[in-house]
Design an enzyme around this catalytic site. Structure first.
Site, PDB file in Angstrom:
ATOM      1  N   ASP A 418       0.836  -1.195   0.000  1.00 35.56           N
ATOM      2  CA  ASP A 418       0.000   0.000   0.000  1.00 35.56           C
ATOM      3  C   ASP A 418       0.877   1.255   0.000  1.00 35.56           C
ATOM      4  O   ASP A 418       2.077   1.211   0.304  1.00 35.56           O
ATOM      5  CB  ASP A 418      -0.902  -0.017   1.238  1.00 35.56           C
ATOM      6  CG  ASP A 418      -2.181   0.787   1.045  1.00 35.56           C
ATOM      7  OD1 ASP A 418      -2.318   1.479   0.024  1.00 35.56           O
ATOM      8  OD2 ASP A 418      -3.055   0.703   1.933  1.00 35.56           O
ATOM      9  N   GLU A 421       2.786   7.006  -2.489  1.00 37.46           N
ATOM     10  CA  GLU A 421       2.519   8.211  -3.288  1.00 37.46           C
ATOM     11  C   GLU A 421       2.947   9.506  -2.590  1.00 37.46           C
ATOM     12  O   GLU A 421       3.316  10.469  -3.259  1.00 37.46           O
ATOM     13  CB  GLU A 421       1.020   8.313  -3.605  1.00 37.46           C
ATOM     14  CG  GLU A 421       0.423   7.075  -4.232  1.00 37.46           C
ATOM     15  CD  GLU A 421      -0.218   6.148  -3.206  1.00 37.46           C
ATOM     16  OE1 GLU A 421      -0.682   5.065  -3.596  1.00 37.46           O
ATOM     17  OE2 GLU A 421      -0.240   6.517  -2.007  1.00 37.46           O
ATOM     18  N   ASP A 485      -8.946   3.905  -3.222  1.00 44.59           N
ATOM     19  CA  ASP A 485     -10.030   4.163  -2.270  1.00 44.59           C
ATOM     20  C   ASP A 485     -11.220   4.819  -2.956  1.00 44.59           C
ATOM     21  O   ASP A 485     -11.224   6.020  -3.229  1.00 44.59           O
ATOM     22  CB  ASP A 485      -9.534   5.060  -1.135  1.00 44.59           C
ATOM     23  CG  ASP A 485      -8.414   4.418  -0.336  1.00 44.59           C
ATOM     24  OD1 ASP A 485      -8.213   3.198  -0.482  1.00 44.59           O
ATOM     25  OD2 ASP A 485      -7.740   5.138   0.428  1.00 44.59           O
TER      26      ASP A 485
END
Length: 687
Positions: A418, A421, A485
């Site tokens: 995950d 970024e 998400d």
């Protein structure tokens, strides 16, 4: 980034200089260099006090031409750079014509760059002699922007009716014409112009592709600043891009992925259903086993169980230590899951909280990102006082992956990588001296590569699998990627699909998303619709934020729907594996937009609410509560996989159908192997 004020003027604070003509050329065995001053040279005095733009053409592979535009050649080559596989072609360089019509051509395979030697600057790119696109008199620009420094831009012409696709995962309008797109990885969800996976590569419906070979912040104006061109710009003194020669979109992607990397073969188990704990829900060993056993008791085939963030203690992410309060015997639990025939995935990220015991260890060893003052860079955004693993250091990457080895010894089979970024660009120094602007996007590549290669070493080639969120060009080598998400709405389901189709238009072979949406809790009908969509994507994961995604918590019909589509995916597995082998061999996405499979059908070019799962199955998810769906079927013979409806179409046609929650738009080509296999399997099961 826009530099002009309409057609005639430049923006305030911008000076813009463009090549005026070709003054001279240099022909080498493997390259053509063209020298183009920014004004016409009529006297010797005209050679003073003005820039010359140098444009070089090389052939890194057959049917590919690389173009480099330079102002100051002494500017350093910034790191990092994309890892592109080379097989240099032997180019042909020829002069043709005479007088004002004289040209010089640089040819790689069937692709040619033809440069006008007289008159205004002009380059045409031709495939088998037919012009695909071109760079005209106002296309190349060297811009000085007040307060920012230099930029170089290029514009490639857009033909009438030409569509542009790709540029990574983008959740807005599928066709990129009219959009400004900045290549900059960000954690922005699925409802904004931001994206987790930014790729400076686009595909054209005219039959060519373009990669801007710069890992940094590339800015695209797709028919937006100049409505007749695709513009791309980068900061600095040099712009390098590659044109991938023509044919069908799948042929262009074959050439592009031969250069940027093919997706690997994935294990069969990865195509099954993944079940997650969800994010902030309460769970322990009892919860996990109740979910797994509940799926088995209800006849729902499950392949992978995923432990999300709170398998570790809060404030300790990431220390890779199981929370002893909820998982006192992780090896024992993993063994129980293995005994039930499941693989195990755990969540990780490269952000090391100050409370984690790894923070002090990583800081002392120099494995965490540093500021220009020499301190460890830290933030409270996400985890309190967290630092960032410096993957530009081989030692730091080995340290990080070494910590994951203990989890592999526990029996963990794969990782959800995950984040990746939120990478700073100011006031920091990377271990290898990488340019902070260009490392921002590339960080995800180094992070995913390090973990993927660890899995290959420990689990073997063909068994390594990630569930990754961030990526850039070449990230397809480290699958799988999911859409990030999204909200629990029909609109968000459509957003996610657009993002996935945009990503697979950018060279990525596999894609997934959070079934049911991440934020919020869907109602039962929406959940059922998303289940059908999710189990007819290449990879399928049940996941949410603050609520579980096991179907019996919605209603009994949700259990039935999930059982039916999970069993259908099992029946489709031989077909999916054949398709995945082709993906690994040619780069053809296993999940692909309609235009990619039917490039000669004008009606297919803008479709973004349906897709092809491999070459023979068409999927049109139900994206509204009414159950209605508009399906476009290209010319040919089609059979609905579930209800048996048969259509023999001389021409493509739109159908409006209303499906209950046990169905959706799902058609197979008549006579296809997969249709026969699914019919046989359903007959055997009594469906």
């Amino acid at each position: 980034m826009k530099f002009t004020d309409g057609y005639w003027l430049v923006r305030d604070g911008v000076t813009l200089q463009r090549p005026a003509e070709v003054h001279d050329v240099e022909v080498h065995e493997d390259r053509l260099r063209v020298f183009a001053p920014v004004t016409r040279i009529e006297t010797r005095g005209d050679t003073l006090n003005k820039p010359v733009i140098t444009v070089s053409f090389t052939a890194p592979r057959e049917d590919v031409i690389a173009v480099e535009i330079e102002h100051f050649a002494g500017a350093r080559q910034s790191r990092p750079r994309f890892d592109l596989e080379t097989a240099p072609a032997s180019p042909g360089i020829t002069r043709e014509g005479a007088g004002e019509a004289e040209t010089i051509s640089f040819t790689s395979g069937r692709l040619t760059a033809r440069v006008a030697l007289h008159g205004p600057w002009h380059v045409d790119y031709l495939w088998d002699g037919e012009v695909l696109t071109g760079s005209g008199a106002r296309s190349i620009g060297y811009a000085q922007v007040e307060g920012e420094g230099p930029y170089i831009h290029e514009q490639l012409s857009l033909d009438v009716g030409e569509h542009i696709y790709g540029l990574g995962e983008r959740f807005g309008t599928f066709v990129k014409n009219g959009q400004s797109v900045d290549i900059w990885n960000a954690d922005g969800g699925t409802s904004s112009e931001q994206a987790y996976k930014n790729v400076p590569f686009f595909l054209s419906s005219r039959g060519y592709g373009v990669l801007v070979d710069d890992a940094g912040p590339v800015s695209f104006e797709v028919g937006s600043e100049n409505v007749a061109a695709t513009q791309f710009s980068v900061p600095g003194e040099r712009l390098r891009y590659e044109v991938y020669g023509g044919g069908t979109p799948l042929e262009v992607l074959d050439r592009y992925t031969a250069r940027s990397g093919r997706p690997p073969q994935l294990p069969e188990w990865s195509f099954g259903l993944w079940l997650s704990t969800s994010f902030t829900t309460q769970y322990d060993e009892e919860t996990v086993l109740s979910f797994v056993d509940g799926m088995a008791e209800r006849g729902i085939p499950l392949s992978v169980f995923h432990f999300d963030c709170f398998w570790m203690r809060g404030f300790h992410w990431s220390d890779f230590v199981w929370d002893p309060a909820t998982f006192p015997d992780p090896r024992g639990l993993i063994a129980k899951l293995h005994d039930r025939g499941l693989k195990v995935c755990v969540w990780i990220n490269p952000y090391i909280a100050q409370r984690s015991h790894l923070f002090a260890e990583g800081a002392e060893a120099g494995h965490l990102l540093r500021t220009v003052e020499g301190d460890v860079w830290q933030t409270d955004l996400w985890q309190a006082g967290m630092g960032l693993v410096d993957f530009t250091s081989a030692e730091a990457a080995a340290w990080f992956t070494g910590k994951l080895e203990a989890l592999l010894e526990d029996g963990v089979d794969c990782f959800k990588t995950d984040f990746g970024e939120r990478i700073p660009t100011e006031g920091i120094v990377w271990a290898d001296g990488s340019d902070p602007l260009r490392e921002h996007n590339f960080y995800a590549q180094q992070y995913n590569q390090a973990v993927f290669e660890l899995l290959e070493r420990h689990r073997g080639t063909g068994e390594a699998v990630l569930f990754a969120r961030s990526a850039t060009a070449g990230g397809q080598r480290f699958p799988i990627h999911w859409g990030g998400d999204c909200e629990s709405t029909y609109v968000a389901m459509a957003q996610s699909l657009r993002g996935g189709l945009s990503l697979t238009s950018s060279g990525f072979g596999f894609w997934s998303h959070d079934i049911g949406g991440f934020e919020g809790t869907p109602d039962a009908t929406l959940f059922q619709r998303w289940v059908a969509f999710g189990l007819l994507s290449t990879h399928s994961r049940l996941h949410g934020s603050s609520s579980y995604r096991v179907p019996w918590l919605f209603d009994e019909e949700s259990v039935d729907v999930m059982r039916e589509f999970a069993q259908l995916k099992v029946q489709l597995t031989p077909y999916l594996l054949r398709t995945a082998r082709a993906t690994a061999r040619t780069g053809a996405p296993s999940m692909r937009p309609m235009y990619m499979q039917f490039p000669d059908d004008p009606a297919a070019r803008a479709l973004d609410t349906q897709y092809m799962l491999g070459p023979d199955i068409l999927v049109a998810p139900v994206l509204q509560a009414s159950g209605e769906v508009d399906v476009y079927l290209p010319a040919g013979s089609w059979v609905h996989l579930l209800d048996g409806e048969e259509l023999d179409l001389e021409h493509g046609a739109y159908l409006r159908r209303r499906y209950d929650v046990h169905s959706l738009g799902l058609f197979a080509r008549a006579g296809s192997e997969v249709l026969a296999q699914v019919r046989a399997a359903r007959a055997e099961a009594g469906a």
